[in-house]
Design an enzyme around this catalytic site. Structure first.
Site, PDB file in Angstrom:
ATOM      1  CB  CYS A  17      -0.902   0.014   1.239  1.00 45.83           C
ATOM      2  SG  CYS A  17      -2.203  -1.237   1.171  1.00 45.83           S
ATOM      3  N   PRO A  18       0.509   2.323  -0.675  1.00 48.85           N
ATOM      4  CG  PRO A  18       0.417   4.566  -1.390  1.00 48.85           C
ATOM      5  CD  PRO A  18       1.281   3.569  -0.616  1.00 48.85           C
TER       6      PRO A  18
END
Length: 82
Positions: A17-18
């Site tokens: 992530c992201p």
């Protein structure tokens, strides 16, 4: 119950992530509304954040399945909530 074959697939188990959602979003941009994308992703942040982010963007999460190796398989319909 036979499952419809996804129109496209992406494996994001090798990213964090992201970037996970960014990769899914880019893959969805290649599809037409109503087409489906199969996403292979990890437990933890990805499975917590990616489905929620998809819904926020107006896509419909059709299924979430936990795999034997601890990863998840997600099936999403582009624009399904629009």
């Amino acid at each position: 119950m036979s499952r419809k074959q996804a129109d496209a697939a992406i494996d994001i188990t090798d990213v964090v992530c992201p970037i996970t959602f960014v990769k899914v979003k880019v893959a969805l941009e290649e599809l037409e509304d109503g087409q489906t994308l199969a996403v292979h992703l990890n437990d933890g942040e990805p499975i917590q954040n990616v489905p929620r982010s998809l819904k926020d963007e107006g896509h419909k999460v059709l299924s979430v399945d936990k795999n034997e190796d601890g990863t998840f398989s997600l099936l999403v319909e582009k624009g399904g909530l629009a």
